[in-house]
Motif scaffolding. Structure first.
Motif, PDB file in Angstrom:
ATOM      1  N   PRO A  74       0.827  -1.204   0.000  1.00  0.00           N
ATOM      2  CA  PRO A  74       0.000   0.000   0.000  1.00  0.00           C
ATOM      3  C   PRO A  74       0.858   1.248   0.000  1.00  0.00           C
ATOM      4  CG  PRO A  74       0.073  -0.982   2.179  1.00  0.00           C
ATOM      5  CD  PRO A  74       0.730  -1.964   1.246  1.00  0.00           C
ATOM      6  N   LEU A  75       0.320   2.320  -0.554  1.00  0.00           N
ATOM      7  CA  LEU A  75       1.037   3.582  -0.517  1.00  0.00           C
ATOM      8  C   LEU A  75       1.202   4.039   0.927  1.00  0.00           C
ATOM      9  CD1 LEU A  75      -0.684   5.523  -3.431  1.00  0.00           C
ATOM     10  CD2 LEU A  75       1.656   4.658  -3.396  1.00  0.00           C
ATOM     11  N   PRO A  76       2.351   4.575   1.263  1.00  0.00           N
ATOM     12  CA  PRO A  76       2.521   5.060   2.630  1.00  0.00           C
ATOM     13  C   PRO A  76       1.537   6.178   2.933  1.00  0.00           C
ATOM     14  CG  PRO A  76       4.320   5.803   1.219  1.00  0.00           C
ATOM     15  CD  PRO A  76       3.536   4.808   0.426  1.00  0.00           C
ATOM     16  N   ALA A 100      13.596   4.848  -2.774  1.00  0.00           N
ATOM     17  CA  ALA A 100      12.382   4.827  -3.581  1.00  0.00           C
ATOM     18  C   ALA A 100      11.798   3.426  -3.567  1.00  0.00           C
ATOM     19  CB  ALA A 100      12.701   5.261  -5.008  1.00  0.00           C
ATOM     20  N   GLU A 101      10.504   3.320  -3.784  1.00  0.00           N
ATOM     21  CA  GLU A 101       9.865   2.004  -3.906  1.00  0.00           C
ATOM     22  C   GLU A 101      10.362   1.345  -5.183  1.00  0.00           C
ATOM     23  OE1 GLU A 101       8.425  -0.066  -1.814  1.00  0.00           O
ATOM     24  OE2 GLU A 101       7.153   1.384  -0.834  1.00  0.00           O
ATOM     25  N   ALA A 102      10.615   0.049  -5.133  1.00  0.00           N
ATOM     26  CA  ALA A 102      11.131  -0.664  -6.303  1.00  0.00           C
ATOM     27  C   ALA A 102      10.658  -2.101  -6.282  1.00  0.00           C
ATOM     28  CB  ALA A 102      12.659  -0.615  -6.332  1.00  0.00           C
ATOM     29  N   LEU A 312      18.972   2.904   9.832  1.00  0.00           N
ATOM     30  CA  LEU A 312      18.274   1.919   9.019  1.00  0.00           C
ATOM     31  C   LEU A 312      17.999   2.507   7.653  1.00  0.00           C
ATOM     32  CD1 LEU A 312      16.651  -0.776   8.650  1.00  0.00           C
ATOM     33  CD2 LEU A 312      14.653   0.486   9.522  1.00  0.00           C
ATOM     34  N   ILE A 313      18.265   1.697   6.617  1.00  0.00           N
ATOM     35  CA  ILE A 313      17.909   2.054   5.249  1.00  0.00           C
ATOM     36  C   ILE A 313      16.905   1.024   4.757  1.00  0.00           C
ATOM     37  CG2 ILE A 313      18.737   2.311   2.882  1.00  0.00           C
ATOM     38  CD1 ILE A 313      21.409   3.245   4.030  1.00  0.00           C
ATOM     39  N   THR A 314      15.726   1.485   4.378  1.00  0.00           N
ATOM     40  CA  THR A 314      14.676   0.591   3.911  1.00  0.00           C
ATOM     41  C   THR A 314      13.809   1.338   2.908  1.00  0.00           C
ATOM     42  OG1 THR A 314      12.979  -0.976   4.638  1.00  0.00           O
ATOM     43  CG2 THR A 314      13.039   1.145   5.769  1.00  0.00           C
ATOM     44  N   ASP A 315      12.728   0.722   2.461  1.00  0.00           N
ATOM     45  CA  ASP A 315      11.824   1.347   1.503  1.00  0.00           C
ATOM     46  C   ASP A 315      10.537   1.756   2.213  1.00  0.00           C
ATOM     47  OD1 ASP A 315       9.619  -0.956   0.806  1.00  0.00           O
ATOM     48  OD2 ASP A 315      11.574  -1.782   1.340  1.00  0.00           O
ATOM     49  N   PRO A 316       9.729   2.624   1.630  1.00  0.00           N
ATOM     50  CA  PRO A 316       8.510   3.088   2.297  1.00  0.00           C
ATOM     51  C   PRO A 316       7.542   1.967   2.652  1.00  0.00           C
ATOM     52  CG  PRO A 316       9.049   4.551   0.486  1.00  0.00           C
ATOM     53  CD  PRO A 316       9.983   3.381   0.374  1.00  0.00           C
ATOM     54  N   GLY A 317       7.413   0.963   1.793  1.00  0.00           N
ATOM     55  CA  GLY A 317       6.502  -0.140   2.096  1.00  0.00           C
ATOM     56  C   GLY A 317       6.918  -0.905   3.337  1.00  0.00           C
ATOM     57  N   THR A 318       8.209  -1.216   3.443  1.00  0.00           N
ATOM     58  CA  THR A 318       8.700  -1.920   4.630  1.00  0.00           C
ATOM     59  C   THR A 318       8.573  -1.039   5.867  1.00  0.00           C
ATOM     60  OG1 THR A 318      10.264  -3.173   3.265  1.00  0.00           O
ATOM     61  CG2 THR A 318      10.675  -3.135   5.627  1.00  0.00           C
ATOM     62  N   ALA A 319       8.877   0.249   5.730  1.00  0.00           N
ATOM     63  CA  ALA A 319       8.738   1.168   6.861  1.00  0.00           C
ATOM     64  C   ALA A 319       7.311   1.184   7.378  1.00  0.00           C
ATOM     65  CB  ALA A 319       9.165   2.577   6.442  1.00  0.00           C
ATOM     66  N   THR A 320       6.346   1.205   6.456  1.00  0.00           N
ATOM     67  CA  THR A 320       4.940   1.199   6.852  1.00  0.00           C
ATOM     68  C   THR A 320       4.584  -0.091   7.582  1.00  0.00           C
ATOM     69  OG1 THR A 320       4.377   2.609   4.963  1.00  0.00           O
ATOM     70  CG2 THR A 320       2.571   1.385   5.987  1.00  0.00           C
ATOM     71  N   ARG A 321       5.124  -1.203   7.101  1.00  0.00           N
ATOM     72  CA  ARG A 321       4.843  -2.496   7.750  1.00  0.00           C
ATOM     73  C   ARG A 321       5.445  -2.544   9.152  1.00  0.00           C
ATOM     74  NH1 ARG A 321       6.550  -4.123   2.597  1.00  0.00           N
ATOM     75  NH2 ARG A 321       4.846  -4.829   1.253  1.00  0.00           N
ATOM     76  N   VAL A 322       6.643  -2.003   9.318  1.00  0.00           N
ATOM     77  CA  VAL A 322       7.278  -1.996  10.643  1.00  0.00           C
ATOM     78  C   VAL A 322       6.438  -1.182  11.624  1.00  0.00           C
ATOM     79  CG1 VAL A 322       9.297  -1.259  11.959  1.00  0.00           C
ATOM     80  CG2 VAL A 322       9.610  -2.381   9.752  1.00  0.00           C
ATOM     81  N   LEU A 323       5.983  -0.022  11.203  1.00  0.00           N
ATOM     82  CA  LEU A 323       5.144   0.802  12.074  1.00  0.00           C
ATOM     83  C   LEU A 323       3.852   0.076  12.417  1.00  0.00           C
ATOM     84  CD1 LEU A 323       5.634   4.349  10.543  1.00  0.00           C
ATOM     85  CD2 LEU A 323       6.337   3.579  12.812  1.00  0.00           C
ATOM     86  N   ALA A 324       3.276  -0.640  11.441  1.00  0.00           N
ATOM     87  CA  ALA A 324       2.047  -1.396  11.705  1.00  0.00           C
ATOM     88  C   ALA A 324       2.307  -2.519  12.705  1.00  0.00           C
ATOM     89  CB  ALA A 324       1.492  -1.957  10.394  1.00  0.00           C
ATOM     90  N   ALA A 325       3.457  -3.188  12.568  1.00  0.00           N
ATOM     91  CA  ALA A 325       3.793  -4.267  13.509  1.00  0.00           C
ATOM     92  C   ALA A 325       3.974  -3.718  14.926  1.00  0.00           C
ATOM     93  CB  ALA A 325       5.063  -4.980  13.049  1.00  0.00           C
ATOM     94  N   LEU A 326       4.599  -2.558  15.042  1.00  0.00           N
ATOM     95  CA  LEU A 326       4.767  -1.942  16.362  1.00  0.00           C
ATOM     96  C   LEU A 326       3.435  -1.522  16.946  1.00  0.00           C
ATOM     97  CD1 LEU A 326       7.939   0.225  15.592  1.00  0.00           C
ATOM     98  CD2 LEU A 326       7.842  -1.809  17.057  1.00  0.00           C
ATOM     99  N   GLN A 327       2.540  -1.045  16.084  1.00  0.00           N
ATOM    100  CA  GLN A 327       1.212  -0.656  16.552  1.00  0.00           C
ATOM    101  C   GLN A 327       0.435  -1.844  17.076  1.00  0.00           C
ATOM    102  OE1 GLN A 327       0.048   2.453  16.791  1.00  0.00           O
ATOM    103  NE2 GLN A 327      -1.874   1.717  17.670  1.00  0.00           N
ATOM    104  N   GLU A 328       0.579  -2.985  16.411  1.00  0.00           N
ATOM    105  CA  GLU A 328      -0.117  -4.206  16.860  1.00  0.00           C
ATOM    106  C   GLU A 328       0.383  -4.664  18.217  1.00  0.00           C
ATOM    107  OE1 GLU A 328       0.229  -7.205  13.927  1.00  0.00           O
ATOM    108  OE2 GLU A 328      -0.975  -6.149  12.420  1.00  0.00           O
ATOM    109  N   GLU A 329       1.666  -4.440  18.484  1.00  0.00           N
ATOM    110  CA  GLU A 329       2.247  -4.858  19.755  1.00  0.00           C
ATOM    111  C   GLU A 329       1.761  -3.997  20.922  1.00  0.00           C
ATOM    112  OE1 GLU A 329       6.436  -4.802  19.557  1.00  0.00           O
ATOM    113  OE2 GLU A 329       6.608  -6.560  18.255  1.00  0.00           O
ATOM    114  N   SER A 330       1.464  -2.744  20.634  1.00  0.00           N
ATOM    115  CA  SER A 330       1.119  -1.820  21.724  1.00  0.00           C
ATOM    116  C   SER A 330      -0.353  -1.915  22.116  1.00  0.00           C
ATOM    117  CB  SER A 330       1.437  -0.389  21.294  1.00  0.00           C
ATOM    118  OG  SER A 330       0.685  -0.025  20.160  1.00  0.00           O
TER     119      SER A 330
END
Length: 330
Positions: A74-76, A100-102, A312-330
């Motif tokens: 999904p788009l960030p 950039a997303e790739a 950390l160097i990553t792409d926007p999609g992975t960054a969004t997923r990491v934030l979602a995973a942290l949100q699920e934990e809280s």
């Protein structure tokens, strides 16, 4: 009945099976070359002795048969700078940089310029030590353009691995990075997993001791993050994936496996591994991890918790997923 048919240039392709499809091993080879090894369709056609049009059909066949799963994240929800800042704060990192997303086959092209900027800003001077890991991501970065860092010493963080894949050849990755930055390579002539007698000899060897000093005095490290052992399609053969302990592993850095809290997981023979210890890694001022993809999310979260990297160097999609995973934990 198995048949062959000519391609657009009149050459004969590999035989089709009774369903009109290409043989599965041929389809798998084409998909592996394109999606995992970054080969172009022209290069694959030359290697397989066929045409680019046939390669295109092979790749389409791979997708239709489920050998390749293409994900469109999904788009960030936020602008890249805001997203990077949010992730850095959530993971308590000094900095997050987004590429950039790739597509999976072209991540290296997107990530390499970002790694280059990070290295340019690391303040490395002649004589400083830059450490690099093995792994597919760092291997691909080493094959591309990097900033000039004349006189910097480049050294691997793990010993040589007896594997066929080029991304396990640590000294070759070191040589490539040193050539790209105009640095000086320092090679580690030791296997990643020696026998006990050889490991004891290494510890007593003055040459090996001088190399280990590079780990202790390094100013910067660039490392990938390995996916959980049981989810990987490629892993060093000395890693005992059947061990119960490694079932709790969410990732690794330089073959040091860690759990969800970031703590290292010992396994049979892990005391013999020739790789930078976490305590030495944590003393490196600039610790840059490069990771992308859904399978790396747990390793990113836990690696940050363990202090194994501070950038950390990553792409926007992975960054969004990491934030979602942290949100699920809280």
């Amino acid at each position: 009945m198995v048949e062959s048919r000519p391609d657009e240039q009149g050459r004969t392709t590999q035989p089709l099976d009774g369903t009109g499809r290409f043989p599965l091993p041929l389809v798998h080879t084409a998909a592996t070359l394109y999606y995992l090894q970054d080969a172009t369709q022209a290069e694959i056609a030359q290697r397989l002795g066929t045409s680019r049009a046939t390669v295109s059909r092979l790749l389409r066949d791979a997708r239709e048969r489920g050998l390749v799963r293409i994900e469109v994240p999904p788009l960030p929800e936020h602008e890249p700078a805001e997203l990077a800042g949010r992730l850095a704060r959530a993971l308590r990192l000094e900095q997050v940089r987004l590429s950039a997303e790739a597509a999976p086959a072209h991540v290296a092209e997107a990530v390499s310029p970002v790694v280059g900027r990070a290295l340019s800003e690391a303040g490395l001077r002649a004589g400083d030590v830059l450490l690099v890991s093995s792994g597919r991501t760092v291997y691909e970065i080493a094959r591309r353009s990097l900033p000039e860092l004349p006189g910097v010493l480049v050294a691997p963080v793990v010993g040589g691995q007896d594997e066929a894949e080029p991304w396990y050849q640590t000294n070759e990755i070191t040589r490539r990075v040193a050539a790209a930055v105009g640095g000086v390579p320092r090679f580690l002539y030791a296997p990643a997993f020696p026998g006990r007698e050889l490991r004891a000899s290494l510890d007593a060897d003055p040459v090996f001791q001088r190399f280990v000093e590079l780990w202790r005095t390094a100013r910067c490290v660039v490392t990938g993050i390995g996916a959980p052992p049981l989810q990987r399609d490629s892993i060093p053969s000395f890693v005992p994936t059947v061990e119960t302990a490694l079932r709790d592993s969410v990732g690794d850095i330089a073959t040091r496996f860690y759990d969800a809290s970031g703590r290292e997981i010992p396994y049979d023979g892990s005391d013999r591994v020739v790789a930078i210890p976490f305590e030495a890694l944590h003393r490196v001022p600039t610790r840059i991890a490069v990771a992308h993809g859904a399978e790396k999310v747990p390793g990113i979260v836990a690696g940050a918790r363990g202090g194994h990297f501070n950038q950390l160097i990553t792409d926007p999609g992975t960054a969004t997923r990491v934030l979602a995973a942290l949100q699920e934990e809280s």
